[in-house]
Scaffold this active site. Structure first.
Site, PDB file in Angstrom:
ATOM      1  N   SER A  64      -8.939  29.371  -1.775  1.00  0.00           N
ATOM      2  CA  SER A  64      -9.230  30.454  -0.850  1.00  0.00           C
ATOM      3  C   SER A  64      -9.637  29.867   0.482  1.00  0.00           C
ATOM      4  CB  SER A  64     -10.373  31.313  -1.384  1.00  0.00           C
ATOM      5  OG  SER A  64     -11.570  30.576  -1.229  1.00  0.00           O
ATOM      6  N   LYS A  65      -9.421  30.671   1.516  1.00  0.00           N
ATOM      7  CA  LYS A  65      -9.642  30.123   2.849  1.00  0.00           C
ATOM      8  C   LYS A  65     -11.107  29.842   3.148  1.00  0.00           C
ATOM      9  CE  LYS A  65      -9.089  34.626   4.969  1.00  0.00           C
ATOM     10  NZ  LYS A  65      -8.136  35.475   5.642  1.00  0.00           N
ATOM     11  N   ARG A  66     -11.971  30.318   2.296  1.00  0.00           N
ATOM     12  CA  ARG A  66     -13.389  29.997   2.526  1.00  0.00           C
ATOM     13  C   ARG A  66     -13.655  28.512   2.271  1.00  0.00           C
ATOM     14  NH1 ARG A  66     -17.169  35.099   1.671  1.00  0.00           N
ATOM     15  NH2 ARG A  66     -15.842  36.413   2.950  1.00  0.00           N
ATOM     16  N   LYS A  67     -12.844  27.899   1.394  1.00  0.00           N
ATOM     17  CA  LYS A  67     -13.094  26.491   1.051  1.00  0.00           C
ATOM     18  C   LYS A  67     -12.052  25.545   1.636  1.00  0.00           C
ATOM     19  CE  LYS A  67     -16.098  27.212  -2.614  1.00  0.00           C
ATOM     20  NZ  LYS A  67     -16.069  27.656  -3.981  1.00  0.00           N
ATOM     21  N   ASN A  68     -10.830  26.010   1.769  1.00  0.00           N
ATOM     22  CA  ASN A  68      -9.726  25.164   2.206  1.00  0.00           C
ATOM     23  C   ASN A  68      -8.867  25.994   3.137  1.00  0.00           C
ATOM     24  OD1 ASN A  68      -9.223  22.530   1.257  1.00  0.00           O
ATOM     25  ND2 ASN A  68      -8.866  23.287  -0.803  1.00  0.00           N
TER      26      ASN A  68
END
Ligand code: GLU
Length: 494
Positions: free
Chosen positions: A252-256
């Site tokens: 997910s874009k929160r991590k990557n």
């Protein structure tokens, strides 16, 4: 029978790595057997779908070399390939199911359904549509229709028993009907939901095999039952494992960064990124790490996909990209890649006006404007909190700024500035003080070219990635993360 696969993205955001991954596996499966690969745009969500997103998805897939035989831009015998252009068809099929007693009208209002769910929860039950539309008499239905009452069409689901199907990758899967809701097929605005449109299109586009992400497994009974209801031969269905972050959570874009554009802007080669996606859950029979798309097609075997969640690890991708640069590109080819990437007149035409007032010699440009080509600028993280705002405030403001930017539809300077201004005001900061850490995050320095212009030129993916790096430097504990979510709710509610 022609083997025909498809990828069916919804154009509601940045072109996602997951879309490319699913596209790649469908592409290889079809191409290996001399089949066809289709791109269908699932834009039935009129509110969230945009033409910009559709274009970005098409550009990204093309950049990667995943070209489709049929699609919205190239046409094909079963077109149109954009669902918004096929609306009449869906309505007709929904009505057909009603006439045949396989679907029904429901006139319940949103308030009535909310109340139903509340009552169910109060009784400790799982909230679920209770089938109230099924109890209406013919006369009641007729009167409601004549009175012009808004309605949806829902599919009938057996009350008991379970649904079994054979997943191409996972074998037999059984799902009890009680876990399956009476899915809305046609919405009150006359548009179909994913379920109806997807089945009608896969059938009419003569899709023979569907490989989709595992998040769709639970909806398989509804989709396959619809084939049964229509009396159509269902396609072969398989569910690919989801890509994961190195900590095993869903990518997910929160991590990557998950947008393909980010990887392009960072200077990854399309063939290396495709190669790496090909390694997600699959390997060459001889286990070699580096392979071309043609080699993947030649040796492809969907049955050898392993189901444990494949980890998308940027360090590994970095390493592989280096191999591709060193081993596969001549010096001339590498030079051509640099020109294509950022060493081109288009970018210089944007950057030079920013730099002109601040340079004395041409060589000053490198120091001043290096951030336009750099990936993640290096800087002392202490600079992020060296300004007027307290660390806590910087953390909160930065996070809210990122979230607000994620929701931004048009990446333009004026829009970016408007968000910056609103966040600054919310935290009672002067815009200059709010922008100080942003400046460092984006340019890596405390003085440089205008930061909002830089963000516009860098694009949304690269800008947001740099802001996220800055937030990671400041650090967000679990407790602080909770606080941030709350702070954002309050921000949105203001
Ligand atoms: N539009 C769906 C998506 O966004 C397609 C899923 C499928 O392949 O059926 O993923």
């Amino acid at each position: 029978m022609t083997i025909r696969t498809r990828v069916a993205p919804s154009p509601t955001g940045d072109p996602h790595l997951g879309t490319a991954y699913i596209a790649l596996f469908n592409y290889c499966f079809a191409k290996q057997q001399g089949g066809e690969f289709v791109l269908r745009i699932e834009d039935t969500d009129q509110v969230r779908s945009t033409r910009e997103s559709e274009q970005a998805i098409m550009d990204s897939l093309k950049w990667l070399g995943l070209n489709w035989d049929h699609g919205p831009d190239v046409g094909g015998e079963f077109g149109p390939y954009r669902q918004s252009e096929r609306s009449d068809m869906y309505k007709k099929f929904a009505q057909q199911l009603v006439y045949e007693g396989k679907a029904f009208y429901c006139f319940a209002t949103a308030e009535e359904l909310d109340q139903m769910r509340e009552e169910q929860m109060a009784e400790g039950l799982r909230p679920k549509y209770d089938g109230r539309g099924l109890n209406l008499s013919e006369d009641e239905i007729k009167a409601n229709l004549e009175a012009g009452k808004p309605y949806v069409i829902r599919m009938k689901i057996p009350a008991e028993g379970s649904f079994k199907f054979n997943d191409y990758l996972r074998g037999e899967i059984e799902i009890p009907w009680e876990n399956v809701d009476m899915q809305v097929l046609l919405k009150a605005d006359g548009f179909p939901t994913y379920f109806l449109a997807n089945v009608v299109d896969d059938h009419h586009m003569e899709i023979s095999h569907i490989f989709r992400g595992e998040e769709w497994i639970n909806s398989a009974p509804k989709l396959l039952k619809l084939y049964e209801d229509f009396g159509w031969q269902p396609p072969v269905l398989g569910h690919l494992p989801l890509l994961r972050n190195p900590d095993k959570s869903k990518l997910s874009k929160r991590k990557n960064p998950t947008s393909i554009n980010y990887y392009k802007e960072m200077g990854f080669l399309p063939e290396a990124l495709l190669n790496y996606l090909g390694r997600m859950g699959w390997s060459m029979p001889d286990e070699r790490e580096k392979f071309t798309l043609d080699e993947m097609i030649e040796h492809f075997d969907m049955k050898r996909v392993s189901l444990g969640g494949p980890i998308f690890d940027i360090d590994k991708l970095n390493w592989l990209n280096g191999l591709w640069i060193r081993e596969n590109l001549s010096d001339e080819e590498l030079m051509a890649r640099f020109f294509d990437w950022k060493f081109n007149p288009e970018l210089l035409a944007k950057v030079l006006p920013q730099a002109k007032t601040r340079i004395n010699t041409l060589s000053d440009l490198v120091d001043l404007a290096g951030h336009f080509v750099a990936g993640t600028p290096e800087y002392d993280p202490a600079l992020l909190t060296a300004g007027k705002a307290e660390e806590d405030v910087v953390r909160e403001a930065l996070q809210i700024f990122i979230w607000e930017l994620e929701a931004l539809r048009t990446w333009e300077k004026s829009e970016i500035f408007a968000i910056a201004k609103a966040v600054a005001t919310h935290f009672e900061l002067k815009i200059k003080d709010f922008l100080e850490p942003i400046f460092v995050a984006i340019t890596g320095k405390t003085s440089s070219t205008s930061v909002v212009d830089a963000m516009e030129i860098l694009g949304s993916d690269m800008s947001r990635a740099r802001l996220r790096v800055a937030l990671n430097h400041i650090g967000v504990s679990k407790k602080q993360a909770k606080k941030l979510e709350k702070a954002y709710k309050a921000y949105q509610a203001q």
